[in-house]
Design a protein around this motif. Structure first.
Motif, PDB file in Angstrom:
ATOM      1  N   TRP A 248     -16.905 -50.527  -6.044  1.00 54.63           N
ATOM      2  CA  TRP A 248     -16.603 -52.018  -6.477  1.00 54.63           C
ATOM      3  C   TRP A 248     -15.440 -52.735  -6.235  1.00 54.63           C
ATOM      4  CZ3 TRP A 248     -19.876 -56.153  -6.240  1.00 54.63           C
ATOM      5  CH2 TRP A 248     -21.163 -55.643  -6.720  1.00 54.63           C
ATOM      6  N   SER A 249     -14.376 -51.462  -6.201  1.00 56.27           N
ATOM      7  CA  SER A 249     -13.180 -51.921  -5.900  1.00 56.27           C
ATOM      8  C   SER A 249     -12.959 -52.183  -4.010  1.00 56.27           C
ATOM      9  CB  SER A 249     -11.547 -50.673  -6.315  1.00 56.27           C
ATOM     10  OG  SER A 249     -12.407 -49.479  -5.490  1.00 56.27           O
ATOM     11  N   GLU A 250     -13.867 -51.725  -3.873  1.00 53.53           N
ATOM     12  CA  GLU A 250     -13.888 -51.986  -2.161  1.00 53.53           C
ATOM     13  C   GLU A 250     -14.536 -53.360  -2.013  1.00 53.53           C
ATOM     14  OE1 GLU A 250     -13.944 -47.480  -0.781  1.00 53.53           O
ATOM     15  OE2 GLU A 250     -15.675 -47.852  -1.596  1.00 53.53           O
ATOM     16  N   VAL A 251     -14.626 -54.084  -3.259  1.00 53.48           N
ATOM     17  CA  VAL A 251     -15.871 -55.305  -2.571  1.00 53.48           C
ATOM     18  C   VAL A 251     -15.161 -56.356  -2.405  1.00 53.48           C
ATOM     19  CG1 VAL A 251     -17.380 -56.698  -2.458  1.00 53.48           C
ATOM     20  CG2 VAL A 251     -18.095 -54.270  -3.317  1.00 53.48           C
ATOM     21  N   TYR A 252     -14.081 -56.881  -1.723  1.00 52.76           N
ATOM     22  CA  TYR A 252     -13.101 -58.795  -2.301  1.00 52.76           C
ATOM     23  C   TYR A 252     -14.195 -59.126  -1.194  1.00 52.76           C
ATOM     24  CZ  TYR A 252      -9.799 -55.080  -1.721  1.00 52.76           C
ATOM     25  OH  TYR A 252      -9.094 -53.476  -1.688  1.00 52.76           O
ATOM     26  N   ALA A 255     -10.715 -66.801   0.072  1.00 48.59           N
ATOM     27  CA  ALA A 255     -11.413 -68.551   0.974  1.00 48.59           C
ATOM     28  C   ALA A 255     -12.081 -67.960   1.809  1.00 48.59           C
ATOM     29  CB  ALA A 255     -10.187 -69.005   0.959  1.00 48.59           C
ATOM     30  N   ASN A 256     -12.576 -66.705   2.855  1.00 47.15           N
ATOM     31  CA  ASN A 256     -12.573 -66.670   3.942  1.00 47.15           C
ATOM     32  C   ASN A 256     -13.675 -66.043   3.599  1.00 47.15           C
ATOM     33  OD1 ASN A 256     -10.192 -67.604   5.646  1.00 47.15           O
ATOM     34  ND2 ASN A 256      -9.480 -65.442   5.394  1.00 47.15           N
ATOM     35  N   GLY A 257     -14.879 -65.568   2.240  1.00 44.43           N
ATOM     36  CA  GLY A 257     -16.144 -65.102   2.258  1.00 44.43           C
ATOM     37  C   GLY A 257     -15.426 -63.440   1.701  1.00 44.43           C
ATOM     38  N   HIS A 258     -16.760 -62.564   1.646  1.00 53.06           N
ATOM     39  CA  HIS A 258     -17.030 -61.931   1.058  1.00 53.06           C
ATOM     40  C   HIS A 258     -16.478 -60.374   2.089  1.00 53.06           C
ATOM     41  CE1 HIS A 258     -18.811 -63.609  -1.548  1.00 53.06           C
ATOM     42  NE2 HIS A 258     -19.905 -63.804  -0.853  1.00 53.06           N
ATOM     43  N   TYR A 259     -16.264 -59.577   2.045  1.00 54.58           N
ATOM     44  CA  TYR A 259     -15.952 -57.838   2.946  1.00 54.58           C
ATOM     45  C   TYR A 259     -15.680 -56.705   1.778  1.00 54.58           C
ATOM     46  CZ  TYR A 259     -10.939 -58.987   2.037  1.00 54.58           C
ATOM     47  OH  TYR A 259      -9.743 -59.789   0.989  1.00 54.58           O
ATOM     48  N   LEU A 260     -15.238 -56.241   2.586  1.00 57.41           N
ATOM     49  CA  LEU A 260     -14.873 -54.818   1.905  1.00 57.41           C
ATOM     50  C   LEU A 260     -14.040 -54.780   3.099  1.00 57.41           C
ATOM     51  CD1 LEU A 260     -18.730 -52.731   2.784  1.00 57.41           C
ATOM     52  CD2 LEU A 260     -18.376 -54.038   0.604  1.00 57.41           C
ATOM     53  N   ARG A 261     -13.725 -53.538   1.625  1.00 56.29           N
ATOM     54  CA  ARG A 261     -11.429 -52.333   2.366  1.00 56.29           C
ATOM     55  C   ARG A 261     -12.259 -51.351   2.461  1.00 56.29           C
ATOM     56  NH1 ARG A 261      -6.907 -55.870   1.628  1.00 56.29           N
ATOM     57  NH2 ARG A 261      -7.896 -57.210   3.516  1.00 56.29           N
ATOM     58  N   PHE A 262     -12.607 -50.136   3.198  1.00 56.74           N
ATOM     59  CA  PHE A 262     -12.586 -49.367   3.070  1.00 56.74           C
ATOM     60  C   PHE A 262     -13.310 -48.073   3.930  1.00 56.74           C
ATOM     61  CE2 PHE A 262     -16.100 -50.439   5.355  1.00 56.74           C
ATOM     62  CZ  PHE A 262     -16.957 -49.620   6.028  1.00 56.74           C
ATOM     63  N   THR A 263     -12.411 -46.447   3.591  1.00 61.01           N
ATOM     64  CA  THR A 263     -12.268 -45.761   4.654  1.00 61.01           C
ATOM     65  C   THR A 263     -13.443 -44.850   5.029  1.00 61.01           C
ATOM     66  OG1 THR A 263     -10.390 -45.303   3.276  1.00 61.01           O
ATOM     67  CG2 THR A 263     -10.710 -43.480   4.919  1.00 61.01           C
ATOM     68  N   GLN A 264     -13.515 -44.882   5.854  1.00 59.54           N
ATOM     69  CA  GLN A 264     -15.077 -44.195   6.198  1.00 59.54           C
ATOM     70  C   GLN A 264     -15.121 -42.491   5.785  1.00 59.54           C
ATOM     71  OE1 GLN A 264     -17.589 -45.624  10.063  1.00 59.54           O
ATOM     72  NE2 GLN A 264     -15.493 -45.717  10.848  1.00 59.54           N
ATOM     73  N   LEU A 275     -18.971 -59.360   4.375  1.00 58.55           N
ATOM     74  CA  LEU A 275     -19.917 -59.596   4.620  1.00 58.55           C
ATOM     75  C   LEU A 275     -20.390 -60.896   4.820  1.00 58.55           C
ATOM     76  CD1 LEU A 275     -19.992 -57.214   1.267  1.00 58.55           C
ATOM     77  CD2 LEU A 275     -20.851 -56.727   3.867  1.00 58.55           C
ATOM     78  N   SER A 276     -21.982 -61.218   5.048  1.00 57.30           N
ATOM     79  CA  SER A 276     -22.707 -61.799   5.130  1.00 57.30           C
ATOM     80  C   SER A 276     -23.232 -62.256   4.275  1.00 57.30           C
ATOM     81  CB  SER A 276     -24.141 -62.367   5.640  1.00 57.30           C
ATOM     82  OG  SER A 276     -25.057 -61.343   5.310  1.00 57.30           O
ATOM     83  N   ASP A 277     -23.666 -63.753   3.396  1.00 57.97           N
ATOM     84  CA  ASP A 277     -23.862 -64.026   1.551  1.00 57.97           C
ATOM     85  C   ASP A 277     -25.129 -63.156   1.726  1.00 57.97           C
ATOM     86  OD1 ASP A 277     -21.904 -65.802   1.486  1.00 57.97           O
ATOM     87  OD2 ASP A 277     -22.951 -67.204   2.609  1.00 57.97           O
ATOM     88  N   THR A 278     -26.332 -62.626   2.662  1.00 61.21           N
ATOM     89  CA  THR A 278     -27.332 -61.747   1.939  1.00 61.21           C
ATOM     90  C   THR A 278     -27.010 -61.159   1.580  1.00 61.21           C
ATOM     91  OG1 THR A 278     -28.623 -63.565   3.855  1.00 61.21           O
ATOM     92  CG2 THR A 278     -29.766 -61.350   2.953  1.00 61.21           C
ATOM     93  N   ALA A 279     -26.251 -60.430   2.413  1.00 61.49           N
ATOM     94  CA  ALA A 279     -25.525 -58.878   2.620  1.00 61.49           C
ATOM     95  C   ALA A 279     -24.890 -58.692   1.443  1.00 61.49           C
ATOM     96  CB  ALA A 279     -24.938 -58.490   3.304  1.00 61.49           C
TER      97      ALA A 279
END
Length: 377
Positions: A248-252, A255-264, A275-279
């Protein structure tokens, strides 16, 4: 520089085999010039029995083989064979340890692939492989072996040999291991540096249509986390390994919406993925930062079976793997007009050429669609 195989009388009517270097070479540990390397081999000075004569013949052949290898190594400027700690290192045991590390650092799937390469190495080398045995010729021979090797699970899979593209992947892992071995000082230099990789063959990439994906979204799955994760992959293009480790610490959200920040895991690249609202809705209720987003997701044959059963319930008779949902994301995005550069970035590809395979799939789909409308004149 010349390397010559010589013999020196020792006790009990035997002669020790050694190599004579001319001119002298510098020892990599002491820095002092040396002319000799004793091989730990001996022959009988006056063989009387057939067994002794056979021993002499085979031992001298072995000595000549080592002599030839030393000549090539010295001409390439490599003198690590004088460092016995390196040349006597058990390469098989080291490789197996690397496979176990993959499980900790990356994923069980990665560990299994490395372990498969280890098992093939074990078979190819008859269970014994020292670091000094890993030469350029060995690398080429192992590459050839992989293209015709029997599958490790041939009796269960029904396939007598490993798939060609599996051989491609296995040899890529082997080459990666050689680089690591140099860094770990298991090898003095990389003997596979000039050995070309196997080229992958183009394969059929299974994907789902938008209608099939919609049907799956409305169909029950015995493993709810698996269903959420698969649909999340289709909406984001994420690999299974990255979804399985997502916390969950990788989920943000800002104001611009939802997104992930992670290391592949595969490329070790740091990614920011919108991330879309659906995702985002598939993630469920937020938990502690250290908790996994898909806690019950665990790679196994049982999970793969449940994935297939879910697809069958949705009326999809084809064999669908989890990775097909990543293919679905790329294919649908292209068919809906998203440019290939953007898709490449969203998939985390290092090179756009990797993404271009999906363009071929979409072109084929367009041709098939165009051919469905026929007129008779």
């Amino acid at each position: 520089m010349r390397v010559t195989l010589r013999e020196k009388p020792i006790s009990d009517g035997r002669k020790s085999l050694y190599l004579d270097f001319y001119p002298a070479i510098l020892h990599p540990e002491t820095g002092k010039p040396t002319r000799r390397e004793f091989l730990g081999l001996y022959v009988y000075e006056k063989p009387r029995l057939d067994l002794e004569r056979k021993h002499n013949k085979e031992t001298r052949l072995l000595g000549e083989n080592i002599c030839a290898k030393r000549q090539l190594a010295i001409q390439s400027g490599h003198y690590g064979f004088l460092n016995k700690a390196i040349s006597n290192a058990d390469f098989l045991a080291w490789f197996k340890g690397q496979a176990e590390l993959e499980k900790q650092k990356r994923s069980i799937g990665s560990r299994n692939n490395w372990m498969s390469v280890y098992q093939h190495l074990d078979q190819f080398s008859n269970g014994k492989l020292l670091a000094s045995d890993v030469t350029e010729d060995f690398c080429k021979q192992f590459r050839q072996y992989l293209t015709t090797a029997k599958a490790l699970n041939a009796s269960r899979s029904g396939n007598p040999t490993i798939a060609y593209n599996s051989a491609v992947g296995y040899f890529t892992i082997f080459k990666a291991a050689l680089k690591r071995a140099v860094e770990a000082k298991v090898l003095e230099f990389n003997p596979g540096e000039k050995v070309k990789r196997l080229s992958a063959k183009e394969t059929q990439r299974e994907f789902l249509t938008l209608a099939e994906l919609q049907t799956l979204a409305k169909t029950d799955c015995d493993l709810p986390d698996l269903k959420r994760a698969a649909l999340f992959s289709a909406l984001t293009g994420l690999r299974y390994s990255d979804i399985a480790k997502l916390v969950w610490s990788e989920v943000y959200t800002d104001a611009n919406g939802h997104y992930l920040r992670f290391t592949q895991l595969k490329t070790e690249g740091v990614e920011t993925l919108p991330l879309s609202d659906t995702a985002h809705s598939l993630l469920g209720e937020r938990s502690a930062d250290s908790e996994k987003v898909f806690p019950s997701l665990a790679y196994s044959a049982w999970q793969n079976l449940k994935l297939q059963q879910w697809c069958i319930r949705a009326g999809i008779a084809r064999t669908i793997t989890f990775h097909a949902f990543r293919h679905t994301f790329a294919t649908l995005q292209l068919s809906l007009g998203t440019d290939i550069y953007t898709i490449s970035k969203m998939l985390g590809h290092r090179a756009i050429s990797t993404t271009q395979i999906y363009a071929k799939v979409v072109d084929k789909a367009k041709r098939e669609a165009a051919n469905k409308i026929k007129l008779e004149f």
